[in-house]
Design an enzyme around this catalytic site. Sequence first.
Site, mmCIF file in Angstrom:
data_model
loop_
_atom_site.group_PDB
_atom_site.id
_atom_site.type_symbol
_atom_site.label_atom_id
_atom_site.label_comp_id
_atom_site.label_asym_id
_atom_site.label_seq_id
_atom_site.Cartn_x
_atom_site.Cartn_y
_atom_site.Cartn_z
ATOM 1 N N ASP A 275 -22.002 16.026 9.974
ATOM 2 C CA ASP A 275 -22.611 16.065 11.301
ATOM 3 C C ASP A 275 -22.096 17.327 12.021
ATOM 4 O O ASP A 275 -21.210 18.032 11.517
ATOM 5 C CB ASP A 275 -22.315 14.783 12.096
ATOM 6 C CG ASP A 275 -23.364 14.573 13.197
ATOM 7 O OD1 ASP A 275 -24.136 15.508 13.483
ATOM 8 O OD2 ASP A 275 -23.403 13.476 13.790
HETATM 9 C C1 BGC Z 1 -25.902 14.352 16.057
HETATM 10 C C2 BGC Z 1 -26.818 14.233 14.858
HETATM 11 C C3 BGC Z 1 -27.797 15.376 14.814
HETATM 12 C C4 BGC Z 1 -27.033 16.667 14.829
HETATM 13 C C5 BGC Z 1 -27.906 17.895 14.714
HETATM 14 C C6 BGC Z 1 -25.307 15.727 16.188
HETATM 15 O O1 BGC Z 1 -24.689 15.883 17.419
HETATM 16 O O2 BGC Z 1 -24.874 13.400 15.946
HETATM 17 O O3 BGC Z 1 -27.486 12.999 14.910
HETATM 18 O O4 BGC Z 1 -28.616 15.272 13.694
HETATM 19 O O5 BGC Z 1 -26.285 16.746 16.028
HETATM 20 O O6 BGC Z 1 -28.607 18.138 15.875
#
Ligand code: BGC
Length: 747
Positions: A275
Amino acid sequence: MLGEACTTHHIDVTDEQMNLFVSDLMGHMTLREKIGQLNLPSGGDITTGTVKNGKLSEMIRKQEIGGFFNVKGIDKIYELQRLAVEESRLKIPLLVGADVIHGYETIFPIPLALSCSWDTLAVEKMARISAIEASADGINWTFSPMVDICRDARWGRIAEGSGEDPYLGSLMAKAYVRGYQGKNLQQNDEILSCVKHFALYGASESGRDYNTVDMSRLRMYNEYLAPYKAAVDAGVGSVMSSFNIVDGIPATANKWLLSDLLRKEWGFKGLLVTDYNSIAEMSSHGIAPLKEASVRSLQAGTDMDMVSFGFLNTLEESLQSGEVTEEQINTACRRVLEVKYKLGLFDNPYKYCDTLRASKQLYTTEHRSIARSIASETFVLLKNEKSLLPISAKGKIALIGPMANARNNMCGMWSMMCNPSKHRTLLEGMRSAIGNKGEVLYAKGSNIFYDENREKTATGMRPLDRGDNQTLLKEALQTADRADVIVAALGECSEMSGESASRTTLEIPDAQRDLLKALVKTGKPVVLLLFTGRPLVLTEEAVNIPSILNVWFGGSEAGDAIADVLFGKVNPSGKLTTSFPRSVGQLPLYYNSHNTSRPDPDKNVFNRYTSNYLEDSNEPLYPFGYGLSYTHFQYDNMVLSSNVLKKGEKLTVSVIVTNKGNYDGCEVVQLYLHDIYADVVRPVKELKDFKRIFLKKGESREVRFVITEEDLKFYNSNLQYIYETGDFEVMVGTNSRDIQSKTFFAE
Ligand code: BGC
């Protein structure tokens, strides 16, 4: 096709062909280029001006990235892909990711709402349309579905998942993956799906985002892991690890989770991405600074580093000092290249860059009409005293509330790719539905919160115009005075759920709650249209408001979809997939809970020395599976084909459902099981099957379910997936509370 393929290769994907191709390519790659494939930066700050000569373009030319995400617009994406395949040494195409969560330009209801349709075909359709639109605009990878089970409405990201149930969540997970990836990723509108957040992110303590998770393996296996596994079984091409810890180790670097469970036990062969910045954040977690965190993350099984640049900037050094091996880097690189191969990018790197499609396939009339009809399936009718709803599309209707005309607030979180200026507000939807048969009067009625700063925090990037608290209320009452019926459009604004939107109170925000009370005091009939991304505490409203329709955040077509239901063109059929608590103190709250050694004998009064609370019952206000209709469904004559389930055989449960009211409608008939005695304590009930049926008024139908020993299985204390002979209770009903039950013996 807009450009020449740089590397040609046959499109039939067989493992052998792919292996040969990737091995050959890797044979030409430098160590730096291999590590580059593991790097996934955000392109969020790319502009037309920097697309050719910015930081990202430089990295692309040097082949220092495997892909990027967060860029909107086919022209920019085309140019970035062009740089990769025409101006870099090995011409390796890029993955282009985005959070396409519930639609792209055509926005569907938030995922929590979608799950309340209990309609897996609708969810698959919405994912298909999302993939068509996203791919038409250059995207080949979506960070969806989010399948984290959540039992605590304080967590803002409950809005992004399918609720609290692992069985329904698994069916939804599969539907998303099928919709995004299509048949085999070969068409130019089939994109790579990424199931997230692996794992257990929805169990953050006290519902506070990014907080600690601590859970027994038994609970993981029986209650939380199934939806991730379902996505893997459905062939999801990528997995995103979660921010939280699992057994004390951040998921990002948890070898047991990422390698032993996901890859070895479940056989996942695809791409594993972290993530956002989570390798770097392992330092704040108290695990290690960036270099060591990168080592641990790679060793655990991570392939791609989202945003932290830990892999790109430290792995070469770690290889020299022997902390990682070349084989580990090769393995990760191979997985990134394999995904590109499966997407057909080596055959045609511009496969997802057809500008003609971009001009024709975004926000189309067809997509919008499907989004409108799906949205109306997701609304949940919580209360409808004296059949106040549907209201007739005539006379004078007062539409009051800060959500009534809030164009930027219809879609909910993760909808930054859409153009709200093209969407209709609820006011516009209602006015268009009523035409000249009546009049929709409007007043904003209140701010979200009285306090300006509080409102600023809550509305974040999508602020609403504020007015003077007293004047707004005065206007509301004057408007109400002129009307026959009041529709109050209230609740959370869209930024109050989603990432980093945890709450400690779950009532309707203060200014709106007072507005609602004042509207009720007028003595006119009041319908509450509730906008929310999570269960709210509606204990007072459930007593004082005659009709409550929960419309969540219904997407770009919500204005029309809500009007469809409000005026009775569509009969609501949504059923909750998340329990609505009576108070925040009950959280976490979920229907498939365990009995204690001292169950509460009477739900209505306090019983000392049993498992209950001084102030309130254990029961939710609105339980899992709950949702009313404009008609009434009667359940009769539950019959079991036998009271013994013989080994290897089946048992049939049937029930007669009759539409007793004045509207045609859909009902979700639900089947639950309870294992009465077992090696480990089993939930009081678990959803095992359901049927979504349509009945014309007056129509009756026999609904049949088949139970086999598969339905009785669970993980025992040795984590073996088995069933035990003994007595089971089987329940059928319209929700998890209002059920009929019978028992059988499993041999
Ligand atoms: C979130 C994810 C997301 C990623 C990319 C993160 O802050 O937890 O769900 O896919 O950002 O935008």
